[in-house]
Design a protein around this motif. Structure first.
Motif: not given
Length: 151
Positions: A1-8, A44-56, A92-96
């Motif tokens: 599921m895309a992040l945007q759908d999950k957020i909605d 354009e569809v946002l990639t998962e990496d782009t979504e993570i970058a936005v969240l970061q 966000l993914p778990a931080q190291l």
């Protein structure tokens, strides 16, 4: 599921639960994702990496604002930033840990053949790629600098 759908879906749940704190954070995430989408173009569809970058980016903004508000003894504004940060970090993914980041940066230093502070640029590119979404750039930079100066 895309992040945007999950957020909605999360926004709907927060509205039903009357959770204003979570709702505020979720709306901030949705706004940032929509902004990133419009910057890329309507089709354009946002990639998962782009979504993570936005969240970061959002998380970094909240940390910096919280720090400023805390220094200025503005507990009311500080609390808002911390609450929104918690919501953002939940996506966000778990931080190291610092030790794990250090181990990966040491590996990058070995791979690149970096020998001192002048090689910082050589190390940061690959380190940021390997640690994308798992550590913030400031921490990576601090660790790399310490290892290159000490090593």
């Amino acid at each position: 599921m895309a992040l945007q759908d999950k957020i909605d879906q999360e926004i709907k749940s927060a509205m039903l639960a009357k959770d204003s704190v979570r709702l505020r954070g979720l709306r901030a995430i949705k706004a940032a994702i929509l902004l990133a989408k419009t910057e890329k173009g309507p089709t354009e569809v946002l990639t998962e990496d782009t979504e993570i970058a936005v969240l970061q980016k959002l998380a970094k903004q909240r940390r910096e604002s919280a720090s400023v508000y805390q220094q200025q003894n503005r507990d009311d504004l500080y609390q808002i930033e911390v609450e929104e940060l918690a919501v953002i970090e939940s996506f966000l993914p778990a931080q190291l840990s610092r030790e794990d980041i250090e181990r990966i940066v040491k590996q990058v230093i070995t791979e690149t053949g970096a020998t001192g502070p002048k090689d910082m640029g050589k190390v940061m590119g690959p380190a940021n790629q390997k640690l994308a979404g798992k550590a913030d750039g400031k921490t990576i930079s601090e660790i790399a600098k310490a290892l290159l100066v000490g090593g």
